[in-house]
Design a protein around this motif. Structure first.
Motif, PDB file in Angstrom:
ATOM      1  N   MET A 175      18.675 -13.078 -10.510  1.00  0.00           N
ATOM      2  CA  MET A 175      18.525 -12.068  -9.274  1.00  0.00           C
ATOM      3  C   MET A 175      18.292 -10.794  -9.505  1.00  0.00           C
ATOM      4  N   ARG A 176      18.931 -10.179 -10.380  1.00  0.00           N
ATOM      5  CA  ARG A 176      18.383  -8.735 -10.570  1.00  0.00           C
ATOM      6  C   ARG A 176      17.016  -8.536 -11.059  1.00  0.00           C
ATOM      7  N   ALA A 177      16.625  -9.514 -11.778  1.00  0.00           N
ATOM      8  CA  ALA A 177      15.099  -9.312 -12.389  1.00  0.00           C
ATOM      9  C   ALA A 177      14.301  -9.468 -11.344  1.00  0.00           C
ATOM     10  N   GLN A 178      14.599 -10.340 -10.404  1.00  0.00           N
ATOM     11  CA  GLN A 178      13.742 -10.593  -9.322  1.00  0.00           C
ATOM     12  C   GLN A 178      13.562  -9.412  -8.449  1.00  0.00           C
ATOM     13  N   ALA A 179      14.846  -8.771  -8.205  1.00  0.00           N
ATOM     14  CA  ALA A 179      14.841  -7.626  -7.428  1.00  0.00           C
ATOM     15  C   ALA A 179      13.901  -6.493  -8.029  1.00  0.00           C
ATOM     16  N   LEU A 180      14.167  -6.282  -9.313  1.00  0.00           N
ATOM     17  CA  LEU A 180      13.267  -5.377 -10.273  1.00  0.00           C
ATOM     18  C   LEU A 180      11.841  -5.391  -9.871  1.00  0.00           C
ATOM     19  N   VAL A 181      11.606  -6.859 -10.001  1.00  0.00           N
ATOM     20  CA  VAL A 181      10.039  -7.020 -10.031  1.00  0.00           C
ATOM     21  C   VAL A 181       9.614  -6.632  -8.557  1.00  0.00           C
ATOM     22  N   ILE A 182      10.417  -6.998  -7.561  1.00  0.00           N
ATOM     23  CA  ILE A 182      10.024  -6.611  -6.103  1.00  0.00           C
ATOM     24  C   ILE A 182       9.769  -5.037  -5.981  1.00  0.00           C
ATOM     25  N   VAL A 183      10.876  -4.248  -6.422  1.00  0.00           N
ATOM     26  CA  VAL A 183      10.610  -2.909  -6.217  1.00  0.00           C
ATOM     27  C   VAL A 183       9.487  -2.370  -7.072  1.00  0.00           C
ATOM     28  N   VAL A 184       9.103  -2.646  -8.270  1.00  0.00           N
ATOM     29  CA  VAL A 184       8.126  -2.232  -9.345  1.00  0.00           C
ATOM     30  C   VAL A 184       6.868  -2.378  -8.383  1.00  0.00           C
ATOM     31  N   VAL A 185       6.682  -3.693  -7.875  1.00  0.00           N
ATOM     32  CA  VAL A 185       5.408  -4.095  -7.253  1.00  0.00           C
ATOM     33  C   VAL A 185       5.114  -3.274  -5.749  1.00  0.00           C
ATOM     34  N   ALA A 186       6.285  -2.998  -5.241  1.00  0.00           N
ATOM     35  CA  ALA A 186       6.290  -2.181  -4.059  1.00  0.00           C
ATOM     36  C   ALA A 186       5.948  -0.942  -4.126  1.00  0.00           C
ATOM     37  N   ALA A 187       6.369  -0.303  -5.432  1.00  0.00           N
ATOM     38  CA  ALA A 187       6.007   1.108  -5.862  1.00  0.00           C
ATOM     39  C   ALA A 187       4.680   1.239  -6.405  1.00  0.00           C
ATOM     40  N   LEU A 188       4.177   0.209  -7.112  1.00  0.00           N
ATOM     41  CA  LEU A 188       2.927   0.430  -7.515  1.00  0.00           C
ATOM     42  C   LEU A 188       1.827   0.193  -6.316  1.00  0.00           C
ATOM     43  N   GLY A 189       2.266  -0.572  -5.207  1.00  0.00           N
ATOM     44  CA  GLY A 189       1.280  -0.770  -4.126  1.00  0.00           C
ATOM     45  C   GLY A 189       1.468   0.595  -3.373  1.00  0.00           C
ATOM     46  N   LEU A 190       2.566   1.298  -3.206  1.00  0.00           N
ATOM     47  CA  LEU A 190       2.531   2.686  -2.652  1.00  0.00           C
ATOM     48  C   LEU A 190       1.951   3.740  -3.378  1.00  0.00           C
ATOM     49  N   VAL A 191       1.790   3.643  -4.560  1.00  0.00           N
ATOM     50  CA  VAL A 191       1.017   4.704  -5.576  1.00  0.00           C
ATOM     51  C   VAL A 191      -0.677   4.471  -5.294  1.00  0.00           C
ATOM     52  N   GLY A 192      -1.028   3.268  -5.051  1.00  0.00           N
ATOM     53  CA  GLY A 192      -2.333   2.952  -4.969  1.00  0.00           C
ATOM     54  C   GLY A 192      -2.860   3.562  -3.292  1.00  0.00           C
ATOM     55  N   CYS A 193      -1.901   3.790  -2.666  1.00  0.00           N
ATOM     56  CA  CYS A 193      -2.301   4.185  -1.061  1.00  0.00           C
ATOM     57  C   CYS A 193      -3.091   5.571  -1.165  1.00  0.00           C
ATOM     58  N   GLY A 194      -2.694   6.471  -1.903  1.00  0.00           N
ATOM     59  CA  GLY A 194      -3.300   7.773  -1.935  1.00  0.00           C
ATOM     60  C   GLY A 194      -4.689   7.974  -2.134  1.00  0.00           C
ATOM     61  N   LYS A 195      -5.367   8.867  -1.246  1.00  0.00           N
ATOM     62  CA  LYS A 195      -6.709   9.144  -1.368  1.00  0.00           C
ATOM     63  C   LYS A 195      -6.812  10.476  -1.959  1.00  0.00           C
ATOM     64  N   GLN A 196      -7.833  10.850  -2.425  1.00  0.00           N
ATOM     65  CA  GLN A 196      -8.382  11.932  -3.215  1.00  0.00           C
ATOM     66  C   GLN A 196      -9.691  12.677  -2.702  1.00  0.00           C
ATOM     67  N   GLU A 197      -9.906  12.303  -1.533  1.00  0.00           N
ATOM     68  CA  GLU A 197     -11.117  12.862  -1.151  1.00  0.00           C
ATOM     69  C   GLU A 197     -10.748  14.059  -0.027  1.00  0.00           C
TER      70      GLU A 197
END
Length: 81
Positions: free
Chosen positions: A1-23
């Motif tokens: 259960m903990r591993a699944q929660a960790l995977v969800i948190v990591v995927v969500a963090a990576l999704g947020l990191v990809g949202c930033g624009k540099q223009e």
């Protein structure tokens, strides 16, 4: 259960990191810049509007101590009880 929660948190963090624009920022197509302030001599540019004023980000005005100094007597200091 903990591993699944960790995977969800990591995927969500990576999704947020990809949202930033540099223009560069520009007004939306069809929209105008904000009105010129009444006291300004000219319409400020985007860079000028994004630069914080000295009131928003004050500079340090006190000088750091270079060496230790004894504190002067304070005649208004109340005794500790």
């Amino acid at each position: 259960m903990r591993a699944q929660a960790l995977v969800i948190v990591v995927v969500a963090a990576l999704g947020l990191v990809g949202c930033g624009k540099q223009e560069t920022l520009a007004p939306v197509a069809g929209k105008a810049m904000p009105q010129k302030p009444a006291t300004a001599p000219a319409q400020p540019t985007v860079a000028e509007l994004l630069t914080p004023t000295t009131q928003a980000r004050p500079e340090r005005s006190d000088e750091l101590l270079r060496q230790s100094e004894r504190r002067r007597d304070d005649r208004f200091e109340l005794p500790h009880l």
